[in-house]
Design an enzyme around this catalytic site. Sequence first.
Site, mmCIF file in Angstrom:
data_model
loop_
_atom_site.group_PDB
_atom_site.id
_atom_site.type_symbol
_atom_site.label_atom_id
_atom_site.label_comp_id
_atom_site.label_asym_id
_atom_site.label_seq_id
_atom_site.Cartn_x
_atom_site.Cartn_y
_atom_site.Cartn_z
ATOM 1 N N GLY A 31 0.827 -1.194 0.000
ATOM 2 C CA GLY A 31 0.000 0.000 0.000
ATOM 3 C C GLY A 31 0.865 1.249 0.000
ATOM 4 N N GLN A 77 2.738 10.096 1.272
ATOM 5 C CA GLN A 77 4.080 9.534 1.454
ATOM 6 C C GLN A 77 5.032 9.904 0.329
ATOM 7 O OE1 GLN A 77 2.337 5.433 2.310
ATOM 8 N NE2 GLN A 77 4.291 5.401 3.399
ATOM 9 N N CYS A 94 6.181 0.480 7.739
ATOM 10 C CA CYS A 94 5.807 1.604 6.881
ATOM 11 C C CYS A 94 7.021 2.053 6.072
ATOM 12 C CB CYS A 94 5.293 2.750 7.759
ATOM 13 S SG CYS A 94 4.794 4.214 6.843
ATOM 14 N N LEU A 95 6.808 2.290 4.783
ATOM 15 C CA LEU A 95 7.910 2.761 3.936
ATOM 16 C C LEU A 95 8.477 4.089 4.421
ATOM 17 C CD1 LEU A 95 6.518 1.977 0.354
ATOM 18 C CD2 LEU A 95 8.321 0.755 1.599
ATOM 19 N N HIS A 147 -4.413 1.713 7.530
ATOM 20 C CA HIS A 147 -3.057 2.270 7.649
ATOM 21 C C HIS A 147 -2.867 3.423 6.655
ATOM 22 C CE1 HIS A 147 1.445 1.811 8.143
ATOM 23 N NE2 HIS A 147 1.382 2.451 6.988
ATOM 24 N N GLU A 148 -3.250 3.188 5.405
ATOM 25 C CA GLU A 148 -3.039 4.204 4.369
ATOM 26 C C GLU A 148 -3.950 5.416 4.548
ATOM 27 O OE1 GLU A 148 -0.373 3.945 2.803
ATOM 28 O OE2 GLU A 148 -0.002 1.813 3.075
ATOM 29 N N HIS A 157 -2.440 7.948 6.799
ATOM 30 C CA HIS A 157 -1.433 8.808 6.172
ATOM 31 C C HIS A 157 -2.066 10.066 5.575
ATOM 32 C CE1 HIS A 157 2.417 6.810 6.420
ATOM 33 N NE2 HIS A 157 1.878 5.654 6.049
#
Length: 153
Positions: free
Chosen positions: A46, A51, A98-99, A140-141, A144
């Site tokens: 994702g 991000q 997380c990236l 999660h996304e 963000h």
Amino acid sequence: MALLNILKYPDEKLRKTAEPVVKFDNNILKILNDMFETMYFNNAIGLAATQVDIHKQIIVIDISKPNIEAKPNKNSKLVLVNPEILEGSGKTYSEESCLSIPNFVALVVRYKSIYISAFDEKGYTYRIRTNGILSICIQHEIEHLFGNLIIDR
């Protein structure tokens, strides 16, 4: 298509609230293609536009990656524009990475099942009810998009 630069914590741009998408055009399609390419390149499931320093309410997801223990289904690859959780039920604990926060894993409490509304890449609205890894990834996304990170939990 192009690889996008992923913002890393503590970059304050990660805390910026994303704006809703109001115009569905070729620019949105380019952003989506670049986001999918960036997500796949980084072996993620994702990615939120925030991000990659694009502050629009856009998310791409694909949980059908071979290293993810989930059966691919018709909802495994998703575009979520202006997503909204309409309903959440139950709770589950999820180990998440997380990236934007490399080498960090957090145990996060999430809804077990969610019902969401979103637009696709062409501006058509749809709703889905889901659970499991897809539900966790969507939650999660979405966080963000509102400047929230797993370290806040």
